[in-house]
Design a protein around this motif. Structure first.
Motif, PDB file in Angstrom:
ATOM      1  N   VAL A 121     -22.028 -30.232  25.661  1.00 34.74           N
ATOM      2  CA  VAL A 121     -21.882 -29.174  26.677  1.00 34.74           C
ATOM      3  C   VAL A 121     -22.375 -27.826  26.156  1.00 34.74           C
ATOM      4  CG1 VAL A 121     -19.885 -30.116  27.893  1.00 34.74           C
ATOM      5  CG2 VAL A 121     -19.514 -28.534  26.051  1.00 34.74           C
ATOM      6  N   ASN A 122     -22.863 -27.031  27.093  1.00 35.51           N
ATOM      7  CA  ASN A 122     -23.093 -25.599  26.878  1.00 35.51           C
ATOM      8  C   ASN A 122     -22.069 -24.882  27.751  1.00 35.51           C
ATOM      9  OD1 ASN A 122     -25.423 -26.507  25.624  1.00 35.51           O
ATOM     10  ND2 ASN A 122     -26.732 -24.975  26.578  1.00 35.51           N
ATOM     11  N   VAL A 123     -21.359 -23.940  27.161  1.00 30.57           N
ATOM     12  CA  VAL A 123     -20.363 -23.183  27.922  1.00 30.57           C
ATOM     13  C   VAL A 123     -20.828 -21.722  27.970  1.00 30.57           C
ATOM     14  CG1 VAL A 123     -17.951 -22.433  28.005  1.00 30.57           C
ATOM     15  CG2 VAL A 123     -18.509 -24.743  27.218  1.00 30.57           C
ATOM     16  N   SER A 124     -20.793 -21.148  29.156  1.00 27.66           N
ATOM     17  CA  SER A 124     -21.232 -19.759  29.299  1.00 27.66           C
ATOM     18  C   SER A 124     -20.066 -18.817  29.037  1.00 27.66           C
ATOM     19  CB  SER A 124     -21.780 -19.534  30.707  1.00 27.66           C
ATOM     20  OG  SER A 124     -22.861 -20.425  30.908  1.00 27.66           O
ATOM     21  N   LEU A 125     -20.277 -17.869  28.142  1.00 22.83           N
ATOM     22  CA  LEU A 125     -19.249 -16.874  27.825  1.00 22.83           C
ATOM     23  C   LEU A 125     -19.968 -15.607  27.375  1.00 22.83           C
ATOM     24  CD1 LEU A 125     -16.218 -16.191  27.362  1.00 22.83           C
ATOM     25  CD2 LEU A 125     -16.537 -16.893  24.998  1.00 22.83           C
ATOM     26  N   ASP A 126     -19.793 -14.538  28.142  1.00 22.85           N
ATOM     27  CA  ASP A 126     -20.574 -13.325  27.891  1.00 22.85           C
ATOM     28  C   ASP A 126     -19.811 -12.260  27.125  1.00 22.85           C
ATOM     29  OD1 ASP A 126     -22.596 -14.469  29.458  1.00 22.85           O
ATOM     30  OD2 ASP A 126     -21.740 -13.646  31.298  1.00 22.85           O
ATOM     31  N   THR A 127     -18.510 -12.441  26.985  1.00 23.89           N
ATOM     32  CA  THR A 127     -17.719 -11.387  26.344  1.00 23.89           C
ATOM     33  C   THR A 127     -16.464 -11.982  25.705  1.00 23.89           C
ATOM     34  OG1 THR A 127     -16.485  -9.338  26.711  1.00 23.89           O
ATOM     35  CG2 THR A 127     -16.576 -10.872  28.569  1.00 23.89           C
ATOM     36  N   LEU A 128     -15.982 -11.296  24.678  1.00 21.40           N
ATOM     37  CA  LEU A 128     -14.726 -11.705  24.046  1.00 21.40           C
ATOM     38  C   LEU A 128     -13.538 -10.920  24.612  1.00 21.40           C
ATOM     39  CD1 LEU A 128     -16.006 -11.977  20.374  1.00 21.40           C
ATOM     40  CD2 LEU A 128     -15.641 -13.815  22.030  1.00 21.40           C
ATOM     41  N   SER A 129     -13.829 -10.011  25.522  1.00 24.75           N
ATOM     42  CA  SER A 129     -12.771  -9.167  26.076  1.00 24.75           C
ATOM     43  C   SER A 129     -12.356  -9.670  27.461  1.00 24.75           C
ATOM     44  CB  SER A 129     -13.290  -7.726  26.181  1.00 24.75           C
ATOM     45  OG  SER A 129     -12.687  -7.058  27.273  1.00 24.75           O
ATOM     46  N   PRO A 130     -11.066 -10.009  27.635  1.00 21.69           N
ATOM     47  CA  PRO A 130     -10.626 -10.449  28.965  1.00 21.69           C
ATOM     48  C   PRO A 130     -10.900  -9.399  30.040  1.00 21.69           C
ATOM     49  CG  PRO A 130      -8.954 -10.963  27.323  1.00 21.69           C
ATOM     50  CD  PRO A 130      -9.998 -10.142  26.614  1.00 21.69           C
ATOM     51  N   ALA A 131     -10.758  -8.109  29.691  1.00 21.75           N
ATOM     52  CA  ALA A 131     -10.974  -7.056  30.704  1.00 21.75           C
ATOM     53  C   ALA A 131     -12.438  -7.022  31.120  1.00 21.75           C
ATOM     54  CB  ALA A 131     -10.548  -5.705  30.139  1.00 21.75           C
ATOM     55  N   ARG A 132     -13.320  -7.120  30.136  1.00 17.35           N
ATOM     56  CA  ARG A 132     -14.753  -7.138  30.480  1.00 17.35           C
ATOM     57  C   ARG A 132     -15.119  -8.405  31.257  1.00 17.35           C
ATOM     58  NH1 ARG A 132     -18.402  -5.100  25.398  1.00 17.35           N
ATOM     59  NH2 ARG A 132     -17.811  -2.905  25.488  1.00 17.35           N
ATOM     60  N   PHE A 133     -14.468  -9.507  30.905  1.00 14.21           N
ATOM     61  CA  PHE A 133     -14.724 -10.760  31.624  1.00 14.21           C
ATOM     62  C   PHE A 133     -14.429 -10.558  33.107  1.00 14.21           C
ATOM     63  CE2 PHE A 133     -13.759 -14.975  33.245  1.00 14.21           C
ATOM     64  CZ  PHE A 133     -14.729 -15.772  32.656  1.00 14.21           C
ATOM     65  N   ASN A 134     -13.306  -9.907  33.412  1.00 13.75           N
ATOM     66  CA  ASN A 134     -12.961  -9.627  34.817  1.00 13.75           C
ATOM     67  C   ASN A 134     -14.038  -8.796  35.482  1.00 13.75           C
ATOM     68  OD1 ASN A 134     -10.588 -10.808  34.255  1.00 13.75           O
ATOM     69  ND2 ASN A 134      -9.308  -8.991  34.548  1.00 13.75           N
ATOM     70  N   GLN A 135     -14.510  -7.801  34.729  1.00 15.50           N
ATOM     71  CA  GLN A 135     -15.516  -6.890  35.278  1.00 15.50           C
ATOM     72  C   GLN A 135     -16.827  -7.648  35.551  1.00 15.50           C
ATOM     73  OE1 GLN A 135     -15.900  -3.786  32.378  1.00 15.50           O
ATOM     74  NE2 GLN A 135     -16.954  -2.449  33.833  1.00 15.50           N
ATOM     75  N   LEU A 136     -17.186  -8.524  34.615  1.00 18.49           N
ATOM     76  CA  LEU A 136     -18.467  -9.236  34.714  1.00 18.49           C
ATOM     77  C   LEU A 136     -18.451 -10.358  35.734  1.00 18.49           C
ATOM     78  CD1 LEU A 136     -19.433  -9.492  30.955  1.00 18.49           C
ATOM     79  CD2 LEU A 136     -21.073  -9.048  32.771  1.00 18.49           C
ATOM     80  N   THR A 137     -17.314 -11.038  35.876  1.00 19.96           N
ATOM     81  CA  THR A 137     -17.270 -12.262  36.687  1.00 19.96           C
ATOM     82  C   THR A 137     -16.389 -12.117  37.926  1.00 19.96           C
ATOM     83  OG1 THR A 137     -15.313 -13.210  35.646  1.00 19.96           O
ATOM     84  CG2 THR A 137     -17.414 -13.630  34.555  1.00 19.96           C
TER      85      THR A 137
END
Ligand code: SAM
Ligand code: SF4
Length: 334
Positions: A121-137
């Motif tokens: 599998v390839n898993v997409s993950l753009d940030t290590l920050s949960p707050a930024r994850f919310n902002q990005l996704t």
């Protein structure tokens, strides 16, 4: 036995099939999908599980495809995924089977998919920050992705690769941190340059975080060594990281600034049964219509072969006449 190779007029042969299983998604990554979602394909337009398996079988047994990657949209949203994987794994010759996913729900499905025959599998993950994850996704699901990554390793779906897209002003400072994280867990880190495949058509080359920038940021914290392995048709250019013998490696997919179209070996099937020779094609060949009209395997293979023969030499992003494809990445299958 291959009866018709997917060779194009420039002499490239497609052996790597990307199958989009759905255009739907449970995230709204800024570079892919608008916050309000998209008008999803109506259910009857989607290929059924059996139709997908038949077309994958034709690709493998008639057309010489050796690798099949399931993607989307979010492929884990397709209830029939384990069965589709099992049918592909039962083919002779057996293709290498992989999945590109945002990781949501992988914690529950990884073992089942490995049992069905999925290899990686390839898993997409753009940030290590949960707050930024919310902002990005636009979704509060960072922890679920991390749980999915753990489950993938546990299920033996390795080497697990992480795909990251960096966006200016949002997560463009995270390349070294993402690589530290990947190395610490034994994942292979891949950075993908943002491509003009967003639903909003707002991509701008000037804003794009380039491979050169990513490599400069990584080199400030790591010593990257040339990878002695042959690159072949791989989209990622890869490096070894000094101090970490062998894999894990780090790779950059520089589709825009360092295009690799001359070595491309991919063909794509959308969730509604359209064959594309390139991510950036503006033309599609309707295999679903043929299939539902009763075409034989040979007729479908010939139509696929003809579609690929016309594959363009390159994506032409730098050409002043370049037009972004009408469908975004989520509908084509990334
Ligand atoms: N939903 C799954 C996922 O996110 O992994 C599979 C489909 S997604 C379209 C496949 C890959 O395409 C992801 O790694 C995502 O980051 C990447 N992607 C989506 N839009 C992109 C864009 N405009 N430029 C570059 N990569 C993009
Ligand atoms: Fe969904 Fe994948 Fe697109 Fe993100 S990149 S919105 S997870 S399809």
């Amino acid at each position: 036995m291959t009866r018709l190779a997917l060779t194009d007029r420039y002499g490239r042969t497609a052996t790597d099939l990307r199958v989009s299983l759905t255009d739907r998604c449970n995230l709204r990554c800024a570079y892919c999908m608008p916050e309000e979602g998209l008008a999803w394909l109506p259910r009857p337009a989607l290929l059924t599980d059996d139709e997908i398996s038949r077309l994958v079988g034709i690709a493998v047994q008639w057309l010489g495809v050796t690798e099949v990657r399931f993607t989307g949209g979010e492929p884990l949203l397709r209830p029939g995924l384990p069965g589709i994987v099992a049918a592909a794994a039962a083919l002779d010759p057996r293709p290498v089977l992989s999945l590109t996913t945002n990781g949501l729900g992988l914690d529950k499905l990884a073992g089942k998919l490995a049992d069905a025959g999925l290899d990686r599998v390839n898993v997409s993950l753009d940030t290590l920050s949960p707050a930024r994850f919310n902002q990005l996704t636009h979704r509060n699901r960072h922890a679920d992705v991390l749980a999915g990554l753990d489950a993938a390793v546990e299920a033996g779906l390795g080497p697990v690769k992480i795909n990251s897209v960096l966006l200016r002003g949002l997560n463009d400072d995270e390349a070294p941190a993402l690589l530290h994280f990947a190395l610490a867990h034994g994942y292979e880190q891949r950075f993908i340059e943002q491509m003009p495949l967003d639903a909003g058509h707002v991509w701008s080359r000037a804003d794009m975080v380039t491979a050169d920038e990513i490599l400069a940021a990584l080199s400030a914290e790591f010593t990257l060594l040339p990878d002695p392995a042959e690159r072949g048709a791989a989209p990622a250019q890869t490096w070894l990281v000094a101090g970490y013998p062998g894999p894990p490696k780090v790779g950059v997919i520089a589709s825009v600034s360092r295009p690799f179209c001359g070595a491309c070996d991919r063909t794509r099937l959308t969730a509604d049964g359209q064959v594309r020779s390139c991510l950036f094609s503006r033309e599609e060949t309707d295999l679903r219509g043929l299939l539902r009209a009763g075409a034989s395997d040979e007729e479908l293979a010939r139509a696929w072969h003809t579609a690929l023969y016309g594959k363009p030499a390159g994506h032409g992003i730098d050409d002043p006449t370049f037009l972004q494809p009408a469908r975004p990445m989520s509908a084509i299958g990334g």
